[in-house]
Design a protein around this motif. Structure first.
Motif, PDB file in Angstrom:
ATOM      1  N   ALA A 157     -40.693   7.481  -7.258  1.00  0.00           N
ATOM      2  CA  ALA A 157     -42.018   7.919  -6.827  1.00  0.00           C
ATOM      3  C   ALA A 157     -42.428   7.187  -5.560  1.00  0.00           C
ATOM      4  CB  ALA A 157     -43.039   7.668  -7.932  1.00  0.00           C
ATOM      5  N   SER A 158     -43.165   7.876  -4.706  1.00  0.00           N
ATOM      6  CA  SER A 158     -43.655   7.277  -3.469  1.00  0.00           C
ATOM      7  C   SER A 158     -44.926   7.986  -3.030  1.00  0.00           C
ATOM      8  CB  SER A 158     -42.586   7.377  -2.370  1.00  0.00           C
ATOM      9  OG  SER A 158     -42.288   8.735  -2.094  1.00  0.00           O
ATOM     10  N   GLY A 159     -45.579   7.429  -2.005  1.00  0.00           N
ATOM     11  CA  GLY A 159     -46.739   8.075  -1.433  1.00  0.00           C
ATOM     12  C   GLY A 159     -48.069   7.458  -1.797  1.00  0.00           C
ATOM     13  N   GLY A 160     -48.055   6.472  -2.656  1.00  0.00           N
ATOM     14  CA  GLY A 160     -49.306   5.820  -3.021  1.00  0.00           C
ATOM     15  C   GLY A 160     -49.860   4.992  -1.875  1.00  0.00           C
ATOM     16  N   GLY A 161     -51.079   4.513  -2.060  1.00  0.00           N
ATOM     17  CA  GLY A 161     -51.692   3.703  -1.037  1.00  0.00           C
ATOM     18  C   GLY A 161     -53.174   3.516  -1.282  1.00  0.00           C
ATOM     19  N   LEU A 162     -53.849   3.010  -0.260  1.00  0.00           N
ATOM     20  CA  LEU A 162     -55.286   2.772  -0.317  1.00  0.00           C
ATOM     21  C   LEU A 162     -56.000   3.865   0.475  1.00  0.00           C
ATOM     22  CD1 LEU A 162     -57.773   0.964  -0.935  1.00  0.00           C
ATOM     23  CD2 LEU A 162     -57.223  -0.287   1.177  1.00  0.00           C
ATOM     24  N   VAL A 163     -56.992   4.488  -0.142  1.00  0.00           N
ATOM     25  CA  VAL A 163     -57.718   5.559   0.513  1.00  0.00           C
ATOM     26  C   VAL A 163     -59.191   5.461   0.120  1.00  0.00           C
ATOM     27  CG1 VAL A 163     -57.286   7.195  -1.372  1.00  0.00           C
ATOM     28  CG2 VAL A 163     -57.715   8.059   0.942  1.00  0.00           C
TER      29      VAL A 163
ATOM     30  N   ARG B 193     -50.745  12.449  -0.972  1.00  0.00           N
ATOM     31  CA  ARG B 193     -49.726  13.270  -1.613  1.00  0.00           C
ATOM     32  C   ARG B 193     -48.626  12.365  -2.143  1.00  0.00           C
ATOM     33  NH1 ARG B 193     -45.654  18.037   0.537  1.00  0.00           N
ATOM     34  NH2 ARG B 193     -44.622  16.250   1.536  1.00  0.00           N
ATOM     35  N   LEU B 194     -48.434  12.397  -3.432  1.00  0.00           N
ATOM     36  CA  LEU B 194     -47.361  11.649  -4.067  1.00  0.00           C
ATOM     37  C   LEU B 194     -46.110  12.516  -4.130  1.00  0.00           C
ATOM     38  CD1 LEU B 194     -49.243   9.985  -7.074  1.00  0.00           C
ATOM     39  CD2 LEU B 194     -49.065   9.221  -4.691  1.00  0.00           C
ATOM     40  N   SER B 195     -44.966  11.856  -3.974  1.00  0.00           N
ATOM     41  CA  SER B 195     -43.681  12.540  -4.095  1.00  0.00           C
ATOM     42  C   SER B 195     -42.851  11.843  -5.152  1.00  0.00           C
ATOM     43  CB  SER B 195     -42.924  12.511  -2.771  1.00  0.00           C
ATOM     44  OG  SER B 195     -43.644  13.173  -1.757  1.00  0.00           O
ATOM     45  N   CYS B 196     -42.001  12.596  -5.794  1.00  0.00           N
ATOM     46  CA  CYS B 196     -41.088  12.030  -6.783  1.00  0.00           C
ATOM     47  C   CYS B 196     -39.741  12.688  -6.570  1.00  0.00           C
ATOM     48  CB  CYS B 196     -41.605  12.287  -8.190  1.00  0.00           C
ATOM     49  SG  CYS B 196     -40.511  11.694  -9.503  1.00  0.00           S
ATOM     50  N   ALA B 197     -38.795  11.916  -6.044  1.00  0.00           N
ATOM     51  CA  ALA B 197     -37.454  12.421  -5.768  1.00  0.00           C
ATOM     52  C   ALA B 197     -36.548  12.133  -6.949  1.00  0.00           C
ATOM     53  CB  ALA B 197     -36.904  11.775  -4.512  1.00  0.00           C
ATOM     54  N   ALA B 198     -35.774  13.127  -7.336  1.00  0.00           N
ATOM     55  CA  ALA B 198     -34.896  12.997  -8.498  1.00  0.00           C
ATOM     56  C   ALA B 198     -33.437  13.049  -8.102  1.00  0.00           C
ATOM     57  CB  ALA B 198     -35.195  14.110  -9.489  1.00  0.00           C
ATOM     58  N   SER B 199     -32.632  12.318  -8.813  1.00  0.00           N
ATOM     59  CA  SER B 199     -31.182  12.378  -8.643  1.00  0.00           C
ATOM     60  C   SER B 199     -30.546  12.451 -10.011  1.00  0.00           C
ATOM     61  CB  SER B 199     -30.668  11.155  -7.884  1.00  0.00           C
ATOM     62  OG  SER B 199     -30.963   9.969  -8.585  1.00  0.00           O
ATOM     63  N   GLY B 200     -29.388  13.097 -10.092  1.00  0.00           N
ATOM     64  CA  GLY B 200     -28.713  13.211 -11.364  1.00  0.00           C
ATOM     65  C   GLY B 200     -28.485  14.657 -11.733  1.00  0.00           C
ATOM     66  N   PRO B 201     -28.542  14.974 -13.028  1.00  0.00           N
ATOM     67  CA  PRO B 201     -28.281  16.344 -13.498  1.00  0.00           C
ATOM     68  C   PRO B 201     -29.212  17.361 -12.864  1.00  0.00           C
ATOM     69  CG  PRO B 201     -28.235  14.822 -15.331  1.00  0.00           C
ATOM     70  CD  PRO B 201     -28.707  14.048 -14.122  1.00  0.00           C
ATOM     71  N   PRO B 202     -28.887  18.634 -12.896  1.00  0.00           N
ATOM     72  CA  PRO B 202     -29.657  19.670 -12.192  1.00  0.00           C
ATOM     73  C   PRO B 202     -31.161  19.526 -12.384  1.00  0.00           C
ATOM     74  CG  PRO B 202     -27.738  20.640 -13.176  1.00  0.00           C
ATOM     75  CD  PRO B 202     -27.763  19.192 -13.617  1.00  0.00           C
ATOM     76  N   PHE B 203     -31.845  19.223 -11.261  1.00  0.00           N
ATOM     77  CA  PHE B 203     -33.285  19.001 -11.300  1.00  0.00           C
ATOM     78  C   PHE B 203     -34.023  20.254 -11.728  1.00  0.00           C
ATOM     79  CE2 PHE B 203     -37.173  17.030 -10.117  1.00  0.00           C
ATOM     80  CZ  PHE B 203     -37.925  17.947  -9.402  1.00  0.00           C
TER      81      PHE B 203
ATOM     82  N   THR C  12     -37.488  17.508  -5.718  1.00  0.00           N
ATOM     83  CA  THR C  12     -38.705  16.722  -5.555  1.00  0.00           C
ATOM     84  C   THR C  12     -39.893  17.424  -6.192  1.00  0.00           C
ATOM     85  OG1 THR C  12     -37.869  15.808  -3.471  1.00  0.00           O
ATOM     86  CG2 THR C  12     -40.222  15.611  -3.875  1.00  0.00           C
ATOM     87  N   VAL C  13     -40.742  16.635  -6.830  1.00  0.00           N
ATOM     88  CA  VAL C  13     -42.011  17.124  -7.340  1.00  0.00           C
ATOM     89  C   VAL C  13     -43.124  16.389  -6.596  1.00  0.00           C
ATOM     90  CG1 VAL C  13     -42.101  15.455  -9.241  1.00  0.00           C
ATOM     91  CG2 VAL C  13     -43.364  17.596  -9.409  1.00  0.00           C
ATOM     92  N   TYR C  14     -44.209  17.098  -6.343  1.00  0.00           N
ATOM     93  CA  TYR C  14     -45.307  16.553  -5.558  1.00  0.00           C
ATOM     94  C   TYR C  14     -46.592  16.564  -6.382  1.00  0.00           C
ATOM     95  CZ  TYR C  14     -42.048  17.721  -1.808  1.00  0.00           C
ATOM     96  OH  TYR C  14     -40.938  17.826  -1.015  1.00  0.00           O
ATOM     97  N   LEU C  15     -47.496  15.660  -6.013  1.00  0.00           N
ATOM     98  CA  LEU C  15     -48.846  15.691  -6.552  1.00  0.00           C
ATOM     99  C   LEU C  15     -49.803  15.536  -5.371  1.00  0.00           C
ATOM    100  CD1 LEU C  15     -50.534  15.875  -9.183  1.00  0.00           C
ATOM    101  CD2 LEU C  15     -50.703  13.371  -9.092  1.00  0.00           C
ATOM    102  N   GLN C  16     -50.411  16.632  -4.981  1.00  0.00           N
ATOM    103  CA  GLN C  16     -51.411  16.604  -3.915  1.00  0.00           C
ATOM    104  C   GLN C  16     -52.748  16.238  -4.533  1.00  0.00           C
ATOM    105  OE1 GLN C  16     -51.098  17.118  -0.491  1.00  0.00           O
ATOM    106  NE2 GLN C  16     -53.239  16.452  -0.459  1.00  0.00           N
ATOM    107  N   MET C  17     -53.339  15.172  -4.054  1.00  0.00           N
ATOM    108  CA  MET C  17     -54.592  14.667  -4.625  1.00  0.00           C
ATOM    109  C   MET C  17     -55.673  14.727  -3.558  1.00  0.00           C
ATOM    110  SD  MET C  17     -53.145  11.424  -6.818  1.00  0.00           S
ATOM    111  CE  MET C  17     -52.772  10.456  -5.358  1.00  0.00           C
ATOM    112  N   ASN C  18     -56.676  15.551  -3.795  1.00  0.00           N
ATOM    113  CA  ASN C  18     -57.795  15.704  -2.867  1.00  0.00           C
ATOM    114  C   ASN C  18     -59.078  15.220  -3.526  1.00  0.00           C
ATOM    115  OD1 ASN C  18     -56.025  16.965  -1.031  1.00  0.00           O
ATOM    116  ND2 ASN C  18     -56.448  18.988  -1.911  1.00  0.00           N
ATOM    117  N   SER C  19     -60.084  14.999  -2.717  1.00  0.00           N
ATOM    118  CA  SER C  19     -61.397  14.567  -3.211  1.00  0.00           C
ATOM    119  C   SER C  19     -61.260  13.392  -4.173  1.00  0.00           C
ATOM    120  CB  SER C  19     -62.107  15.738  -3.907  1.00  0.00           C
ATOM    121  OG  SER C  19     -62.258  16.832  -3.015  1.00  0.00           O
TER     122      SER C  19
END
Length: 122
Positions: free
Chosen positions: A5-11, A18-28, A77-84
């Protein structure tokens, strides 16, 4: 399956991340994915989930209308777009991979990422 997981921070409140989660291994593409979060002193809670195809999603009431989960099977990759964003969204956010269906139950996700910190200032 390994998840990063990546994309966190201070806001500031009202901002977006927008958080991202990159996967490796068996068919995502065969996995349903979920995002969970854990605030200091609280239990980890469900945030959002998406089915293996991306055609079905589910959100916690606290984030509905503000967060959007999406999945790019070609990029594993799965994303989480976080607004407001609100101060109460402050937490460590975890991505998880599990069955092909949408579920809010943590026990149904055998694979977890390491978490990424999101801090929302007021």
């Amino acid at each position: 399956v390994q998840l990063q997981a990546s994309g966190g921070g201070l806001v500031q409140a009202g901002g977006s991340l927008r958080l991202s989660c990159a996967a490796s291994g068996p068919p995502f593409g065969s996995y349903g994915m979920g995002w969970f979060r854990q605030a200091p002193g609280k239990e980890r809670e469900f945030v959002a989930a998406i089915s293996w195809s991306g055609s079905s999603t589910h959100y916690a009431d606290s984030v509905k209308g503000r967060f959007t989960i999406s999945k790019d099977n070609a990029k594993n990759t799965v994303y989480l777009q976080m607004n407001s964003l609100k101060p109460e969204d402050t937490a460590v956010y975890y991505c998880a991979a599990g069955g092909s269906f949408v579920t809010t139950t943590q026990a149904m996700y055998p694979y977890w990422g390491q978490g990424t910190q999101v801090t929302v200032s007021s």
